[in-house]
Write a protein that holds these residues in place. Sequence first.
Motif, short mmCIF file in Angstrom:
data_model
loop_
_atom_site.label_atom_id
_atom_site.label_comp_id
_atom_site.label_asym_id
_atom_site.label_seq_id
_atom_site.Cartn_x
_atom_site.Cartn_y
_atom_site.Cartn_z
N PRO A 537 -8.57 -9.82 -3.94
CA PRO A 537 -8.55 -8.92 -2.77
C PRO A 537 -7.12 -8.71 -2.30
O PRO A 537 -6.59 -9.47 -1.50
N ILE A 538 -6.49 -7.67 -2.81
CA ILE A 538 -5.05 -7.47 -2.65
C ILE A 538 -4.59 -7.54 -1.20
O ILE A 538 -3.60 -8.19 -0.88
N ARG A 539 -5.29 -6.86 -0.30
CA ARG A 539 -4.81 -6.74 1.08
C ARG A 539 -4.75 -8.08 1.80
O ARG A 539 -4.06 -8.20 2.81
N TRP A 540 -5.48 -9.06 1.29
CA TRP A 540 -5.55 -10.35 1.96
C TRP A 540 -4.83 -11.46 1.18
O TRP A 540 -4.82 -12.61 1.61
N THR A 541 -4.26 -11.13 0.02
CA THR A 541 -3.78 -12.16 -0.90
C THR A 541 -2.27 -12.30 -0.89
O THR A 541 -1.54 -11.32 -0.83
N PRO A 574 -6.66 -3.70 7.08
CA PRO A 574 -5.25 -4.01 6.83
C PRO A 574 -4.58 -2.96 5.95
O PRO A 574 -5.15 -2.54 4.94
N TYR A 575 -3.41 -2.53 6.34
CA TYR A 575 -2.62 -1.52 5.62
C TYR A 575 -3.32 -0.16 5.58
O TYR A 575 -2.95 0.71 4.80
N TRP A 576 -4.36 0.00 6.39
CA TRP A 576 -5.03 1.27 6.56
C TRP A 576 -5.43 1.89 5.22
O TRP A 576 -6.09 1.24 4.43
N GLU A 577 -4.99 3.13 4.95
CA GLU A 577 -5.44 3.82 3.73
C GLU A 577 -4.44 3.72 2.59
O GLU A 577 -4.52 4.47 1.62
N MET A 578 -3.51 2.82 2.67
CA MET A 578 -2.58 2.63 1.56
C MET A 578 -3.35 2.16 0.33
O MET A 578 -4.32 1.41 0.43
N SER A 579 -2.91 2.59 -0.84
CA SER A 579 -3.53 2.11 -2.08
C SER A 579 -3.08 0.68 -2.35
O SER A 579 -2.09 0.19 -1.79
N ASN A 580 -3.81 0.00 -3.22
CA ASN A 580 -3.45 -1.37 -3.56
C ASN A 580 -2.04 -1.46 -4.14
O ASN A 580 -1.28 -2.39 -3.85
N GLN A 581 -1.70 -0.50 -5.00
CA GLN A 581 -0.37 -0.52 -5.60
C GLN A 581 0.71 -0.35 -4.54
O GLN A 581 1.77 -0.98 -4.60
N ASP A 582 0.45 0.51 -3.55
CA ASP A 582 1.41 0.69 -2.46
C ASP A 582 1.54 -0.58 -1.63
O ASP A 582 2.62 -0.93 -1.16
N VAL A 583 0.41 -1.28 -1.42
CA VAL A 583 0.44 -2.53 -0.66
C VAL A 583 1.28 -3.57 -1.41
O VAL A 583 2.15 -4.23 -0.82
N ILE A 584 1.04 -3.71 -2.71
CA ILE A 584 1.80 -4.69 -3.51
C ILE A 584 3.29 -4.38 -3.44
O ILE A 584 4.12 -5.28 -3.23
N LYS A 585 3.63 -3.10 -3.59
CA LYS A 585 5.04 -2.70 -3.57
C LYS A 585 5.66 -2.96 -2.21
O LYS A 585 6.77 -3.51 -2.10
N ALA A 586 4.94 -2.59 -1.14
CA ALA A 586 5.48 -2.75 0.21
C ALA A 586 5.70 -4.21 0.56
O ALA A 586 6.75 -4.58 1.10
N VAL A 587 4.73 -5.06 0.24
CA VAL A 587 4.85 -6.49 0.55
C VAL A 587 5.99 -7.11 -0.24
O VAL A 587 6.76 -7.93 0.28
N GLU A 588 6.13 -6.72 -1.49
CA GLU A 588 7.21 -7.24 -2.32
C GLU A 588 8.57 -6.85 -1.75
O GLU A 588 9.55 -7.59 -1.89
N GLU A 589 8.63 -5.68 -1.08
CA GLU A 589 9.88 -5.21 -0.48
C GLU A 589 10.03 -5.68 0.96
O GLU A 589 10.78 -5.11 1.75
N SER A 590 9.25 -6.72 1.32
CA SER A 590 9.37 -7.41 2.62
C SER A 590 8.72 -6.67 3.78
O SER A 590 8.94 -7.02 4.94
N TYR A 591 7.91 -5.65 3.50
CA TYR A 591 7.17 -5.01 4.59
C TYR A 591 6.05 -5.94 5.06
O TYR A 591 5.41 -6.60 4.26
N ARG A 592 5.83 -6.00 6.36
CA ARG A 592 4.72 -6.76 6.92
C ARG A 592 3.98 -5.88 7.93
O ARG A 592 4.56 -4.99 8.54
#
Length: 733
Positions: A537-541, A574-592
């Motif tokens: 579950p990407i958004r929670w992991t 969490p992260y609203w309508e962002m796609s999973n790939q966008d979530v992974i990228k954003a979190v990796e770039e320090s977005y919270r």
Amino acid sequence: MLLPAMAIVRVRAHTVCRAGFFRSVLQTPACSKCPPHSFTRVQGSVACTCEEGYYRRDSDPPNMACTRPPSAPRNAISNVNETSVFLEWAVPEETGGRKDVSYNILCRKISVDSRHYEECDSTVRFLPQRNSLRNNSVMVADLLAHTNYTFEVEAVNGVSELINPGRQFVSLNVTTNQAAPSPVSVVRKGNSGKNSISVLWQEPDRPNGIILEYEIKYFEKDQETSYTIIKCKETELLADGLKPSSVYIFQIRARTSAGYGGFSRRFEFKTSPYFCSTPTVAASSDRSQVPIVAVAITVGVILLALVTGLLLSGRRCGYSKAKQEPDEEKIHFHNGHIMYPGVRTYIDPHTYEDPNQAVHEFAKEIDVSCITIERVIGAGEFGEVCSGPLRLPGKKEFPVAIKTLKAGYTERQRRDFLGEASIMGQFDHPNIIHLEGVVTKTKPVMIITEYMENGSLDTFLKKNDGQFTVIQLVGMLRGMASGMRYLSDIGYVHRDLAARNILVNSNLVCKVSDFGLSRVLEDDAEAAYTTRGGKIPIRWTAPEAIAFRKFTSASDVWSYGIAMWEVMSYGERPYWEMSNQDVIKAVEESYRLPGPMDCPVVLYHLMMACWQKDRNSRPKFEEIVCLLDKLIRNPSSLKALVNSSHRVSNLVEPGSLREASGYQSIEEWLNGIKMGRYVELFMDSGYTSVEVVSHMTVDDLRRVGVNLAGHQKKIINSIQEMRVSLVNNTIPI
């Protein structure tokens, strides 16, 4: 003839006040009208009499209105936290006309036979105090576990003591939860040798239930990183294998069904030096080693033969439960440690050669005739989820939830379905969903759990958006953290902690659920990201779990932070309508994730701590529970709220919102979301650009005049979507 001015003053000074007026000897010579709720029917009065039902204290000035006692406090609520209760109430509707309203708390314990009340004893603590409270809340601590209490919150003011018409109070009935025991406080040294120390201790002052075991941690002084932990059921221990003439630190904690209490303070004990043993004793000791060595050699030969036999027979190394006798002593290995009988440690059902054996060991078989399915309340991966009464012999009927395995299942599906029961049956904690048993001998196969009236936490919050106090929300977070602390302590990693997997009962107690090892995490394909090892579950992991499948209690802490965000935003995605790939990228770039609206700053700081990239920097669940306890005891620390402008800065590069949103004006934006009726209101209130609107909160919308809840939510969601569209331009926080 005109009288002199001095004569006029003298005449006035001797003027007699008429009825309805008075002249106090302490006042100016002029007559004063009787203050509200007072009167006088005779001339020359020096004070006015209070109307019936109104009173004046001796210390009240004569020109002060007569007052009366306040009405009872309103809207009282309670929040139970193990053996503490937080009480909160609103000011009385009628204060009696005075500003000196205060509150007294009466605490009574309901006796075991439920026939009479007993006053709470002196060990119960009231924070900040019990009587003459000026604020509208109090924390009551050090109550007994599993006990019914009634609290009366009485409102009083300066004239309450002048009458006795009956106390003005509101009553609350609460039942305390299971609770971990208090720390062990008395530890002493027994006999000691050159290689051993005997340690004895007393049961905790507040056991809060039956002590199931003690955990003893000890290590050589100044060698804290290398320690030994031993678990036992007695109140004494012989620690051996120690160095002569060395100081060792001992700490002890007790465990009940609610979990471990805190460790005792450190106790220092020293082993005896070499020269303390006499030659005779030494010789005896040497001779005593002979039979021990012989036994050790014999056992070693037997074990070697057994291992050789297993290898020759082609069997895989493992631990088989099937061949154990019921009374055989059971020793388990977990993470390299030997776990002794009676020690609660999670055992992976997959380590069993026969999965059915795990089910029968950890879950009780229930006769299907004891269960009545009344209605369907949901659907799971394996079948329907129903509810109905369970009638066990000798027990009162009570409601349960019933998970069923749909027809046409494969043997693997049956094994995976019952695997959750094998896991759940090992847990015993008030914030973990309780397994009642299973039905495996008839069809359909069922898992029976306690019934949680309010269902999943995310759905419950969405249905009750904005309806809870901050303290109630913190209480929910505390329940989740307490359950996860228990799971962490026994070595279980959840991997899918989210608001959808938290269940809520009628008392707002939150319990961790969903322990299936193979499950569809959500209905839509975007919810889970498939890797070679399964679905996540990407958004929670946590990032390390996504990248390297490194699941630990620290990754559960990351998920807890996301679940916190869900609670404080009343079930937002969490992260609203962002796609999973966008979530992974954003979190990796320090977005919270930004702080939810009206979220206390201290809670958002805790979320951010849970989302540390370095998993070793994240707080432990034990620390999270302690912090939430402090917040509940000190509600004023929750008053500072997250500034909405900070949330925007986490998502949006200044000046870029208009281009990214696609709207060039307020009119275009509102018409685009079919809210054009509010254009004039927004413009008149000064919200003339998309950038300015992006900072709006629900309170701002109310001030503009958007008073319909549905319209407020739609507009706020649109603002959040604007921000999400800028994820590729995110400024790292």
